[in-house]
Design an enzyme around this catalytic site. Structure first.
Site, PDB file in Angstrom:
ATOM      1  N   THR A  41     -32.525  42.434 -81.544  1.00 54.23           N
ATOM      2  CA  THR A  41     -31.215  41.782 -81.550  1.00 54.23           C
ATOM      3  C   THR A  41     -31.176  40.710 -82.631  1.00 54.23           C
ATOM      4  OG1 THR A  41     -31.075  42.111 -79.163  1.00 54.23           O
ATOM      5  CG2 THR A  41     -29.605  40.449 -80.106  1.00 54.23           C
ATOM      6  N   GLY A 182     -19.363  29.428 -74.738  1.00 50.91           N
ATOM      7  CA  GLY A 182     -20.803  29.240 -74.862  1.00 50.91           C
ATOM      8  C   GLY A 182     -21.205  29.328 -76.326  1.00 50.91           C
ATOM      9  N   GLU A 203     -12.191  29.743 -70.904  1.00 51.58           N
ATOM     10  CA  GLU A 203     -13.499  29.399 -70.315  1.00 51.58           C
ATOM     11  C   GLU A 203     -13.329  29.103 -68.831  1.00 51.58           C
ATOM     12  OE1 GLU A 203     -16.988  28.970 -71.187  1.00 51.58           O
ATOM     13  OE2 GLU A 203     -17.005  28.427 -69.078  1.00 51.58           O
ATOM     14  N   VAL A 237     -10.631  34.897 -66.036  1.00 49.96           N
ATOM     15  CA  VAL A 237     -10.023  36.102 -66.614  1.00 49.96           C
ATOM     16  C   VAL A 237      -9.925  37.201 -65.560  1.00 49.96           C
ATOM     17  CG1 VAL A 237     -10.334  37.925 -68.331  1.00 49.96           C
ATOM     18  CG2 VAL A 237     -10.792  35.539 -68.946  1.00 49.96           C
ATOM     19  N   GLY A 271     -22.186  35.707 -71.838  1.00 44.25           N
ATOM     20  CA  GLY A 271     -23.618  35.758 -71.542  1.00 44.25           C
ATOM     21  C   GLY A 271     -24.213  37.113 -71.872  1.00 44.25           C
ATOM     22  N   HIS A 444     -34.297   6.829 -96.685  1.00 44.39           N
ATOM     23  CA  HIS A 444     -32.890   6.448 -96.867  1.00 44.39           C
ATOM     24  C   HIS A 444     -32.397   7.021 -98.185  1.00 44.39           C
ATOM     25  CE1 HIS A 444     -29.256   4.065 -96.895  1.00 44.39           C
ATOM     26  NE2 HIS A 444     -29.521   3.736 -98.146  1.00 44.39           N
TER      27      HIS A 444
HETATM   28  P1  FAD Z   1     -34.584  41.665 -78.667  1.00 44.42           P
HETATM   29  O1  FAD Z   1     -34.457  40.913 -79.929  1.00 44.42           O
HETATM   30  O2  FAD Z   1     -33.341  42.013 -77.930  1.00 44.42           O
HETATM   31  O3  FAD Z   1     -35.396  42.987 -79.020  1.00 44.42           O
HETATM   32  C1  FAD Z   1     -35.621  43.983 -78.090  1.00 44.42           C
HETATM   33  C2  FAD Z   1     -35.867  45.281 -78.823  1.00 44.42           C
HETATM   34  O4  FAD Z   1     -36.332  46.238 -77.890  1.00 44.42           O
HETATM   35  C3  FAD Z   1     -34.622  45.885 -79.448  1.00 44.42           C
HETATM   36  O5  FAD Z   1     -34.861  46.184 -80.800  1.00 44.42           O
HETATM   37  C4  FAD Z   1     -34.369  47.146 -78.652  1.00 44.42           C
HETATM   38  O6  FAD Z   1     -33.795  48.195 -79.421  1.00 44.42           O
HETATM   39  C5  FAD Z   1     -35.768  47.492 -78.202  1.00 44.42           C
HETATM   40  N1  FAD Z   1     -35.823  48.313 -77.003  1.00 44.42           N
HETATM   41  C6  FAD Z   1     -35.173  48.120 -75.832  1.00 44.42           C
HETATM   42  N2  FAD Z   1     -35.533  49.050 -74.919  1.00 44.42           N
HETATM   43  C7  FAD Z   1     -36.410  49.858 -75.548  1.00 44.42           C
HETATM   44  C8  FAD Z   1     -37.142  51.011 -75.147  1.00 44.42           C
HETATM   45  N3  FAD Z   1     -37.072  51.486 -73.894  1.00 44.42           N
HETATM   46  N4  FAD Z   1     -37.957  51.599 -76.047  1.00 44.42           N
HETATM   47  C9  FAD Z   1     -38.068  51.103 -77.334  1.00 44.42           C
HETATM   48  N5  FAD Z   1     -37.403  50.023 -77.753  1.00 44.42           N
HETATM   49  C10 FAD Z   1     -36.607  49.407 -76.867  1.00 44.42           C
HETATM   50  N6  FAD Z   1     -31.457  33.059 -80.700  1.00 44.42           N
HETATM   51  C11 FAD Z   1     -31.911  31.998 -81.400  1.00 44.42           C
HETATM   52  O7  FAD Z   1     -32.992  31.480 -81.085  1.00 44.42           O
HETATM   53  N7  FAD Z   1     -31.224  31.490 -82.470  1.00 44.42           N
HETATM   54  C12 FAD Z   1     -30.034  32.027 -82.864  1.00 44.42           C
HETATM   55  O8  FAD Z   1     -29.431  31.557 -83.817  1.00 44.42           O
HETATM   56  C13 FAD Z   1     -29.517  33.125 -82.140  1.00 44.42           C
HETATM   57  N8  FAD Z   1     -28.356  33.690 -82.496  1.00 44.42           N
HETATM   58  C14 FAD Z   1     -27.884  34.777 -81.806  1.00 44.42           C
HETATM   59  C15 FAD Z   1     -26.669  35.318 -82.183  1.00 44.42           C
HETATM   60  C16 FAD Z   1     -26.159  36.402 -81.498  1.00 44.42           C
HETATM   61  C17 FAD Z   1     -24.833  36.981 -81.908  1.00 44.42           C
HETATM   62  C18 FAD Z   1     -26.907  36.980 -80.431  1.00 44.42           C
HETATM   63  C19 FAD Z   1     -26.389  38.188 -79.705  1.00 44.42           C
HETATM   64  C20 FAD Z   1     -28.116  36.451 -80.047  1.00 44.42           C
HETATM   65  C21 FAD Z   1     -28.620  35.326 -80.732  1.00 44.42           C
HETATM   66  N9  FAD Z   1     -29.822  34.730 -80.368  1.00 44.42           N
HETATM   67  C22 FAD Z   1     -30.273  33.633 -81.054  1.00 44.42           C
HETATM   68  C23 FAD Z   1     -30.636  35.246 -79.252  1.00 44.42           C
HETATM   69  C24 FAD Z   1     -31.809  36.088 -79.802  1.00 44.42           C
HETATM   70  O9  FAD Z   1     -31.301  37.120 -80.597  1.00 44.42           O
HETATM   71  C25 FAD Z   1     -32.625  36.660 -78.638  1.00 44.42           C
HETATM   72  O10 FAD Z   1     -33.014  35.622 -77.777  1.00 44.42           O
HETATM   73  C26 FAD Z   1     -33.864  37.372 -79.160  1.00 44.42           C
HETATM   74  O11 FAD Z   1     -33.529  38.420 -80.027  1.00 44.42           O
HETATM   75  C27 FAD Z   1     -34.689  37.921 -77.995  1.00 44.42           C
HETATM   76  O12 FAD Z   1     -35.816  38.557 -78.507  1.00 44.42           O
HETATM   77  P2  FAD Z   1     -36.561  39.730 -77.697  1.00 44.42           P
HETATM   78  O13 FAD Z   1     -37.718  40.104 -78.551  1.00 44.42           O
HETATM   79  O14 FAD Z   1     -36.794  39.305 -76.310  1.00 44.42           O
HETATM   80  O15 FAD Z   1     -35.510  40.920 -77.613  1.00 44.42           O
HETATM   81  P1  NAI Z   2     -23.600  31.545 -72.875  1.00 45.97           P
HETATM   82  O1  NAI Z   2     -24.292  31.584 -71.575  1.00 45.97           O
HETATM   83  O2  NAI Z   2     -24.030  30.583 -73.918  1.00 45.97           O
HETATM   84  O3  NAI Z   2     -22.045  31.237 -72.643  1.00 45.97           O
HETATM   85  C1  NAI Z   2     -21.243  32.023 -71.836  1.00 45.97           C
HETATM   86  C2  NAI Z   2     -20.019  31.209 -71.490  1.00 45.97           C
HETATM   87  O4  NAI Z   2     -19.118  32.076 -70.820  1.00 45.97           O
HETATM   88  C3  NAI Z   2     -20.304  30.034 -70.535  1.00 45.97           C
HETATM   89  O5  NAI Z   2     -19.673  28.883 -71.027  1.00 45.97           O
HETATM   90  C4  NAI Z   2     -19.714  30.492 -69.211  1.00 45.97           C
HETATM   91  O6  NAI Z   2     -19.252  29.434 -68.407  1.00 45.97           O
HETATM   92  C5  NAI Z   2     -18.580  31.390 -69.699  1.00 45.97           C
HETATM   93  N1  NAI Z   2     -18.149  32.401 -68.734  1.00 45.97           N
HETATM   94  C6  NAI Z   2     -18.953  33.155 -67.934  1.00 45.97           C
HETATM   95  N2  NAI Z   2     -18.185  33.997 -67.204  1.00 45.97           N
HETATM   96  C7  NAI Z   2     -16.904  33.767 -67.572  1.00 45.97           C
HETATM   97  C8  NAI Z   2     -15.655  34.324 -67.190  1.00 45.97           C
HETATM   98  N3  NAI Z   2     -15.587  35.294 -66.268  1.00 45.97           N
HETATM   99  N4  NAI Z   2     -14.537  33.861 -67.766  1.00 45.97           N
HETATM  100  C9  NAI Z   2     -14.591  32.869 -68.702  1.00 45.97           C
HETATM  101  N5  NAI Z   2     -15.745  32.313 -69.102  1.00 45.97           N
HETATM  102  C10 NAI Z   2     -16.883  32.758 -68.556  1.00 45.97           C
HETATM  103  O7  NAI Z   2     -23.629  33.057 -73.397  1.00 45.97           O
HETATM  104  P2  NAI Z   2     -23.256  33.671 -74.809  1.00 45.97           P
HETATM  105  O8  NAI Z   2     -22.468  32.715 -75.616  1.00 45.97           O
HETATM  106  O9  NAI Z   2     -22.687  35.012 -74.529  1.00 45.97           O
HETATM  107  O10 NAI Z   2     -24.676  33.842 -75.466  1.00 45.97           O
HETATM  108  C11 NAI Z   2     -25.681  34.663 -74.837  1.00 45.97           C
HETATM  109  C12 NAI Z   2     -27.050  34.183 -75.156  1.00 45.97           C
HETATM  110  O11 NAI Z   2     -27.347  34.370 -76.529  1.00 45.97           O
HETATM  111  C13 NAI Z   2     -27.215  32.714 -74.847  1.00 45.97           C
HETATM  112  O12 NAI Z   2     -28.048  32.599 -73.720  1.00 45.97           O
HETATM  113  C14 NAI Z   2     -27.855  32.113 -76.037  1.00 45.97           C
HETATM  114  O13 NAI Z   2     -29.077  31.541 -75.689  1.00 45.97           O
HETATM  115  C15 NAI Z   2     -28.085  33.274 -77.013  1.00 45.97           C
HETATM  116  N6  NAI Z   2     -27.556  32.860 -78.312  1.00 45.97           N
HETATM  117  C16 NAI Z   2     -28.172  31.824 -78.947  1.00 45.97           C
HETATM  118  C17 NAI Z   2     -27.681  31.339 -80.128  1.00 45.97           C
HETATM  119  C18 NAI Z   2     -28.351  30.189 -80.755  1.00 45.97           C
HETATM  120  O14 NAI Z   2     -29.468  29.861 -80.374  1.00 45.97           O
HETATM  121  N7  NAI Z   2     -27.736  29.523 -81.712  1.00 45.97           N
HETATM  122  C19 NAI Z   2     -26.500  31.921 -80.772  1.00 45.97           C
HETATM  123  C20 NAI Z   2     -25.911  32.989 -79.992  1.00 45.97           C
HETATM  124  C21 NAI Z   2     -26.457  33.433 -78.831  1.00 45.97           C
END
Ligand code: FAD
Ligand code: NAI
Length: 466
Positions: A41, A182, A203, A237, A271, A444
């Site tokens: 991801t 979020g 929200e 929602v 989430g 600074h």
């Molecule tokens: P993942 O990165 O989800 O990797 C899991 C992998 O397992 C995937 O490639 C999947 O295809 C593979 N897989 C699943 N099931 C199987 C199977 N059965 N066989 C083989 N392969 C499989 N976190 C941050 O710290 N900073 C950020 O800025 C940030 N930004 C984000 C922005 C967005 C839009 C999103 C959605 C998430 C963001 N996150 C961020 C969260 C971060 O991406 C995840 O916490 C992180 O990728 C988790 O790592 P993981 O290795 O647990 O799983």
């Molecule tokens: P989130 O948990 O950060 O936020 C979800 C938001 O949706 C919350 O504010 C919650 O109150 C609200 N919500 C839940 N149900 C709802 C409903 N029925 N109607 C309206 N609001 C509702 O989850 P988000 O933003 O989807 O991110 C998922 C995960 O990805 C997070 O846990 C985060 O850690 C990770 N992520 C991290 C980033 C970073 O580190 N910069 C960037 C993007 C994602």
């Protein structure tokens, strides 16, 4: 059948980092990934592409909003979303190729296909060219997470979208409605706001980023409103309908009145949930908890001792760096070492502008624990560096123990907060007091001076520049 010391399922930041650490420790390793590219991801549809578009949109925003004040003039500026997406795709493919390079360099065998448990040591790989089996003395589940949604808001991936589709939109929406204030909602919302979209956020909770420190949440709401975000707080929602060229959201406000909100797109960001589809954990008798997560003990071991799980698929923050720490932890545990993770010191960052960052406990958590605390804060606008760059919004808040002065939490909205927070993490890892920070010389003019001033305010209300 080939046998390895460790077989890792999933190549996200948890899985691939675990693989590298295992290889460094002399273990034979295979990693299984269901998609063609490595990196999970984070690299493909998360951290890297979102930060890439955040950076592009920030350049555009500055070009249209602040450059003229700096004395930089253009005839015209245009946002070319196709080029932005192309650049983002290039960044993603280079980064994924980097992981492939690291796998080869560390002699880690990569298998593409869906990994599925046959028994506690054998994984079946269902790939494009049929299925095969490999076995591991130890197995690590690192299968990550997928977007969550609730009844009535099911994404159709066309107009009702998740972050994955939002990162690939081919047009700048006139209006996008985001469900969830979020991290994803506010980061993706910022991208579109800067590109000129109207952004409305619905929200459920009474505040944005509801799990963050209340001061930060309140202050950030003001900043976002000033930037033009519109919020519908405490709205539940009921449904989202794709009407072809638009969407319509029906929600109930806190008086239980029906509210309808229209837009071009609806981004569902409520989430993420642990992902285990296809893994067949039931074949080995592993049960998932109520949230669909794999249960682990303090050693990140499942109920089957040779099977571990890390990252988004288990409890805790869903963050790439948390997954990485757990990957290293498991590799070292398997190699017989005694590693440690301080979960209290995993920093969180929201990459909006200004950025938000935090580490340790919030004021609300500490008060509810009955801890005696003192608080210091410092506004970013009082910094010379901030006036020079015209980035004057935000503050740094330091919470320390009232008696021992130990720093218990640091929360900030600040330019470059993502990097600034590491001073707090390091200080807290060494159990520094606020006075320790005061006694450290800060360069600074920098944003880091706000840390020193907030620490001064926490110790004796002796901040100097306010
Ligand atoms: P993942 O990165 O989800 O990797 C899991 C992998 O397992 C995937 O490639 C999947 O295809 C593979 N897989 C699943 N099931 C199987 C199977 N059965 N066989 C083989 N392969 C499989 N976190 C941050 O710290 N900073 C950020 O800025 C940030 N930004 C984000 C922005 C967005 C839009 C999103 C959605 C998430 C963001 N996150 C961020 C969260 C971060 O991406 C995840 O916490 C992180 O990728 C988790 O790592 P993981 O290795 O647990 O799983
Ligand atoms: P989130 O948990 O950060 O936020 C979800 C938001 O949706 C919350 O504010 C919650 O109150 C609200 N919500 C839940 N149900 C709802 C409903 N029925 N109607 C309206 N609001 C509702 O989850 P988000 O933003 O989807 O991110 C998922 C995960 O990805 C997070 O846990 C985060 O850690 C990770 N992520 C991290 C980033 C970073 O580190 N910069 C960037 C993007 C994602």
């Amino acid at each position: 059948m080939k046998n390895y010391d460790v077989v890792i399922v999933g190549s996200g930041p948890g899985g691939y980092v675990c693989a590298i650490r295992c290889a460094q420790l002399g273990l034979s390793v295979a990693i299984i990934e269901k998609y063609n590219t490595l990196g999970g991801t984070c690299l493909n549809v998360g951290c890297i592409p979102s930060k890439s578009l955040l950076d592009s949109s920030e350049h555009f925003h500055n070009a249209t909003h602040t450059f003229s004040d700096h004395g930089i003039e253009f005839q015209s500026v245009k946002a070319n979303i196709t080029q932005m997406i192309k650049r983002k795709d290039d960044v993603v493919s280079q980064t994924c190729a980097g992981v492939k390079f690291l796998m080869d360099k560390n002699k880690i065998e990569v298998h593409h296909g869906v990994g599925s448990f046959k028994n506690k040591n054998i994984i079946i790989i269902n790939g494009k060219n049929g299925s095969s089996e490999i076995s591991g003395k130890n197995i690590v589940i690192a299968t990550g997470s997928k977007p969550n949604f609730f009844a009535g808001m099911e994404p159709d991936k066309k107009r009702i979208i998740t972050s994955t589709e939002a990162l690939n939109l081919t047009e700048i929406p006139k209006k996008i409605v985001v469900i969830g204030a979020g991290v994803i909602g506010l980061e993706m919302g910022s991208i579109f706001k800067r590109l000129g979209s109207e952004v409305e956020v619905v929200e459920f909770a009474p505040s944005v980023l509801p799990t963050m420190d209340g001061t930060i949440s309140k202050e950030f709401t003001k900043i976002l409103k000033k930037d033009g975000f519109k919020f519908h707080m405490e709205h539940k929602v009921q449904s989202v309908i794709n009407k072809g060229k638009s969407i319509i959201i029906t929600a109930l406000n806190k008086k239980n009145e029906k509210v309808e909100i229209e837009g071009d797109y609806c981004l569902v960001a409520v989430g993420r949930k642990a992902y285990t589809a296809g893994l067949n954990v039931e074949n080995i008798g592993l049960t998932l908890n109520q949230r669909g997560q794999v249960e682990v003990n303090d050693y990140l071991q499942t109920s089957i001792p040779n099977i571990y799980a890390i990252g988004d698929v288990i409890r805790g923050a869903m963050l790439a760096h948390k997954a990485e720490e757990e990957g290293v932890f498991v590799a070292e545990t398997i190699a017989g070492q005694k590693p440690h993770i301080n979960y209290n010191l995993i920093p969180g960052v929201v990459y909006t502008w200004p950025e938000i960052a935090n580490v340790g406990k919030t004021e609300e958590e500490l008060v509810s624990e009955g801890r005696e605390i003192k608080i210091g804060s410092f506004p970013i606008k009082a910094l010379g560096r901030a006036r020079a760059s015209m980035d004057t919004s935000g503050l740094i808040k330091i919470i320390a123990d009232k008696n021992s002065d130990e720093i218990l939490g640091v929360h900030m909205i600040a330019p470059r907060a993502a990097d600034l927070i590491m001073e707090a993490v390091t200080a807290m890892e060494f159990r520094a007091s606020a006075e320790d920070l005061v006694r450290i010389c800060h360069p600074h003019p920098t944003y880091s001076e706000a840390m020193k001033e907030a620490a001064m305010d926490a110790t004796e209300a002796r901040a100097m520049h306010v």
